[in-house]
Write an enzyme that holds these catalytic residues in place. Structure first.
Site, PDB file in Angstrom:
ATOM      1  N   LYS A  43       0.768  -1.382   0.171  1.00 24.33           N
ATOM      2  CA  LYS A  43      -0.053   0.011   0.115  1.00 24.33           C
ATOM      3  C   LYS A  43       1.060   1.300  -0.036  1.00 24.33           C
ATOM      4  O   LYS A  43       0.685   2.373  -0.660  1.00 24.33           O
ATOM      5  CB  LYS A  43      -0.919  -0.020   1.184  1.00 24.33           C
ATOM      6  CG  LYS A  43      -1.529   1.278   1.551  1.00 24.33           C
ATOM      7  CD  LYS A  43      -2.336   1.255   2.868  1.00 24.33           C
ATOM      8  CE  LYS A  43      -1.710   1.604   4.243  1.00 24.33           C
ATOM      9  NZ  LYS A  43      -1.356   3.039   4.354  1.00 24.33           N
ATOM     10  N   ASN A  44       1.804   1.179   0.757  1.00 25.81           N
ATOM     11  CA  ASN A  44       2.758   2.495   0.926  1.00 25.81           C
ATOM     12  C   ASN A  44       3.570   2.780  -0.165  1.00 25.81           C
ATOM     13  O   ASN A  44       4.375   3.683  -0.284  1.00 25.81           O
ATOM     14  CB  ASN A  44       3.427   2.582   2.498  1.00 25.81           C
ATOM     15  CG  ASN A  44       2.288   2.797   3.409  1.00 25.81           C
ATOM     16  OD1 ASN A  44       1.037   3.258   3.192  1.00 25.81           O
ATOM     17  ND2 ASN A  44       2.640   2.758   4.596  1.00 25.81           N
ATOM     18  N   ARG A 113      -3.676   9.654   4.862  1.00 19.56           N
ATOM     19  CA  ARG A 113      -2.342  10.502   5.158  1.00 19.56           C
ATOM     20  C   ARG A 113      -1.779  10.562   3.725  1.00 19.56           C
ATOM     21  O   ARG A 113      -1.291  11.675   3.394  1.00 19.56           O
ATOM     22  CB  ARG A 113      -1.717   9.670   6.136  1.00 19.56           C
ATOM     23  CG  ARG A 113      -0.364  10.447   6.219  1.00 19.56           C
ATOM     24  CD  ARG A 113      -0.243  11.766   7.095  1.00 19.56           C
ATOM     25  NE  ARG A 113       1.030  12.208   7.451  1.00 19.56           N
ATOM     26  CZ  ARG A 113       0.965  13.286   8.050  1.00 19.56           C
ATOM     27  NH1 ARG A 113      -0.096  14.012   8.641  1.00 19.56           N
ATOM     28  NH2 ARG A 113       2.284  13.818   8.271  1.00 19.56           N
ATOM     29  N   CYS A 137      -4.740   6.856   9.719  1.00 17.75           N
ATOM     30  CA  CYS A 137      -4.958   6.226  10.682  1.00 17.75           C
ATOM     31  C   CYS A 137      -4.908   6.969  12.119  1.00 17.75           C
ATOM     32  O   CYS A 137      -3.958   7.894  12.049  1.00 17.75           O
ATOM     33  CB  CYS A 137      -4.249   4.844  10.900  1.00 17.75           C
ATOM     34  SG  CYS A 137      -4.543   3.700   9.880  1.00 17.75           S
ATOM     35  N   ARG A 142       0.200  13.619  14.040  1.00 19.78           N
ATOM     36  CA  ARG A 142       0.636  13.445  12.595  1.00 19.78           C
ATOM     37  C   ARG A 142       0.623  15.052  11.823  1.00 19.78           C
ATOM     38  O   ARG A 142      -0.218  15.309  10.787  1.00 19.78           O
ATOM     39  CB  ARG A 142      -0.299  12.639  11.725  1.00 19.78           C
ATOM     40  CG  ARG A 142      -0.528  11.169  12.405  1.00 19.78           C
ATOM     41  CD  ARG A 142      -0.941  10.074  11.589  1.00 19.78           C
ATOM     42  NE  ARG A 142      -0.071   9.487  10.701  1.00 19.78           N
ATOM     43  CZ  ARG A 142      -0.346   8.609   9.668  1.00 19.78           C
ATOM     44  NH1 ARG A 142      -1.661   8.081   9.689  1.00 19.78           N
ATOM     45  NH2 ARG A 142       0.441   8.147   9.011  1.00 19.78           N
ATOM     46  N   ASP A 145       4.062  20.165   9.619  1.00 22.05           N
ATOM     47  CA  ASP A 145       5.149  21.339   9.608  1.00 22.05           C
ATOM     48  C   ASP A 145       6.237  21.186   8.575  1.00 22.05           C
ATOM     49  O   ASP A 145       6.807  22.091   8.122  1.00 22.05           O
ATOM     50  CB  ASP A 145       5.299  21.722  10.895  1.00 22.05           C
ATOM     51  CG  ASP A 145       5.831  20.277  11.785  1.00 22.05           C
ATOM     52  OD1 ASP A 145       5.256  19.240  11.903  1.00 22.05           O
ATOM     53  OD2 ASP A 145       7.029  20.514  12.096  1.00 22.05           O
ATOM     54  N   ASP A 329       5.275   0.148  12.333  1.00 23.31           N
ATOM     55  CA  ASP A 329       3.847  -0.593  11.523  1.00 23.31           C
ATOM     56  C   ASP A 329       3.900  -2.071  11.856  1.00 23.31           C
ATOM     57  O   ASP A 329       2.786  -2.677  11.808  1.00 23.31           O
ATOM     58  CB  ASP A 329       3.906  -0.342   9.981  1.00 23.31           C
ATOM     59  CG  ASP A 329       3.714   1.032   9.585  1.00 23.31           C
ATOM     60  OD1 ASP A 329       3.052   1.562  10.143  1.00 23.31           O
ATOM     61  OD2 ASP A 329       3.910   1.502   8.485  1.00 23.31           O
ATOM     62  N   ARG A 422      -8.356  -1.454   4.299  1.00 22.45           N
ATOM     63  CA  ARG A 422      -7.632  -0.163   3.920  1.00 22.45           C
ATOM     64  C   ARG A 422      -6.161  -0.654   2.931  1.00 22.45           C
ATOM     65  O   ARG A 422      -5.774  -0.069   2.266  1.00 22.45           O
ATOM     66  CB  ARG A 422      -7.363   0.661   4.810  1.00 22.45           C
ATOM     67  CG  ARG A 422      -8.564   1.639   5.223  1.00 22.45           C
ATOM     68  CD  ARG A 422      -8.248   2.650   6.356  1.00 22.45           C
ATOM     69  NE  ARG A 422      -7.049   3.594   5.670  1.00 22.45           N
ATOM     70  CZ  ARG A 422      -6.611   4.637   6.105  1.00 22.45           C
ATOM     71  NH1 ARG A 422      -6.981   4.988   7.387  1.00 22.45           N
ATOM     72  NH2 ARG A 422      -5.442   5.324   5.547  1.00 22.45           N
TER      73      ARG A 422
END
Ligand code: EPU
Length: 441
Positions: A43-44, A113, A137, A142, A145, A329, A422
């Site tokens: 996914k990432n 995100r 999530c 999170r 900046d 994770d 997800r």
């Protein structure tokens, strides 16, 4: 195992009406799981190249696409801003528009995100971007900046109203020397992609080094980007023109978090579990923990095998760390493992202050876990877990609850399966194949 890869809102709804819970009959600590389990695309990784398509003049073909809800959600956002997203036989094909809508839809962007990664290519190619605070999530504050400060260094101007942040650079971004106070994964991906179309040279110092970032960069380089140092803490990008895929396919790398979670499940309940389509090098930190805890495994380049243990596992203290350190994770699945080993283990979650809250539920199942502060828990084992009615608080803890349900005595229900969907593709079907008694209800 070939994975399905057709996406639609209808399918999203269909899956949720199939049932938003998993019911698991526990093995009471027995080691009976056996067979092959295949790892999906990460996914990432895929979410970032989907954003990266905005840097391309032509269409990008992505393969090894995981059938997960975050891909559905990001596809919907991309279509709203004007990208074409087409499902094909072995993947998806995306093409960026000449002119994009640069205001990200509030509801869509709040779902994940990864929507924040769109800001880099959108600002750099189209000269502006407005976006709500990115969701995802609920594991901590999170903030964004680092993104805002870095864009300002590259010449972007920033304003904010009640609902959206807006960045503009009507004449394009310029290169800058940027230091990240934290090695943020999405900030590294976002600023690296912004820099690909900026004027001049950008240096990102204290950059993140995750394999997904490396895969993304290697593809961008193959398509014309000038990026050096990826996989080290200093990345240098010389900006240039739009990239050209010229039919070079993007292959999503195997999901290392899924591989690691299956390995933990195999260590806890496996007679012989063979994890295929993975890259064990990407979970080297977990394998080191296994070595020290006494977990036996065999590996080759693309697979990992876990067998029934000959002696009890040993306790081990862990702290989460940016790659190549132990991934946050995998922290929740590993904590489940630690409830079953002999002795005391300290778990130090260094990245996110909300990522140990799930331990309350594991204590309800019978674990002996003491929280010292939001970042640290002490786990005393081994303790038998008892099946309970649980609600997945987020994606990774959700899978940890499934693992806890598998080792427990009796039946567990894990509600809010939509969080697990997800990032994990048809998890129950794959677990059933190695003998887990799990159904969606
Ligand atoms: N941070 C800031 N300011 C920023 C950005 C980050 O203070 O502007 C802090 C974060 O609060 C955190 C640390 O920096 O303490 C590192 O967070 P990072 O930015 O690396 O996290 P992320 O990019 O938001 C990605 C993954 C997460 C994964 C983390 C850490 C995606 C879409 N998400 O998040 O994955 O936990 O890196 O490896 O790539 C998941 O897949 O379930 C997941 C949460």
């Amino acid at each position: 195992m070939p994975l399905e890869n057709t996406y639609s809102e209808e399918k999203d709804v269909a899956r949720s009406t199939q049932g938003d819970s998993f019911i698991i009959k526990g093995l009471s600590g027995e080691h009976t799981l056996e067979g092959d389990i295949s790892v999906s695309g990460a996914k990432n990784d895929i979410l970032k190249i989907m954003a990266g398509v905005l840097l391309f003049e032509d269409a990008v073909h992505i393969e090894n696409v995981p059938d997960v809800l975050d891909v559905v959600a990001l596809s919907a956002i991309l279509e709203e801003i004007g990208m074409s997203v087409e499902n094909i036989e072995n993947g998806i094909v995306l093409k960026a528009p000449k002119q994009a809508h640069t205001v990200l839809p509030k509801d869509g962007a709040k779902k994940l995100r990864a929507s924040v990664v769109l800001t880099g290519p959108l600002l750099s190619r189209y000269g502006s971007v407005s976006f709500p605070h990115p969701g995802g999530c609920v594991i901590g504050a999170r903030p964004i900046d680092i993104f805002i400060h870095s864009f300002e260094l590259m010449g972007g101007t920033y304003t904010q109203d009640d609902t959206h942040y807006t960045l503009s650079a009507p004449n394009g971004l310029h290169g800058a020397d940027i230091f990240f106070p934290l090695a943020s994964v999405t900030a590294t991906e976002t600023l690296m992609m912004a820099a690909v179309l900026a004027r001049g040279t950008t240096i990102i110092r204290n950059a993140a080094m995750e394999p997904e970032i490396q895969n993304l960069a290697q593809y961008l380089i193959a398509c014309g980007a000038n990026i050096q140092g990826v996989g080290t803490p200093t990345i240098t990008i010389v900006g240039g023109e739009l990239l050209h895929a010229r039919e070079k396919t993007y292959t999503v790398i195997p999901d290392r978090i899924e591989a690691g979670s299956f390995a933990i499940l195999g260590a806890l309940s496996g007679k012989q579990v063979h994890i295929t389509n993975c890259n064990p090098l990407h979970i080297r930190s977990l394998l080191d923990i296994f070595d020290r805890a006494g977990v036996a495994y065999e590996q080759d380049e693309t697979s990992l095998t876990l067998r029934e243990p000959r002696e009890p596992y040993r306790s081990i203290s862990v702290r989460t760390h940016e790659y190549p350190g132990f991934s946050t994770d995998l922290q929740a699945p590993l904590t489940i493992f630690l409830t079953q080993v002999q002795g005391e283990s300290l778990v130090f979650e260094t990245l996110f202050e909300g990522r140990l809250r799930y331990t309350d539920d594991i204590v309800r199942m019978g674990a002996d876990i003491t929280m010292f502060d939001p970042h640290r828990v002490l786990v005393r084992g081994p303790k038998k877990l008892i099946g309970k009615d649980l609600e997945a608080p987020d994606l990774r803890a959700g899978l940890a609850y499934i693992i806890a349900g598998v080792i427990a005595q009796g039946t567990s229900t894990v509600r809010a399966a939509r969080y697990i969907d997800r990032g994990y593709s048809h998890i129950e079907k794959r677990l059933q194949k190695i003998g887990v008694d799990i159904v969606r209800a």
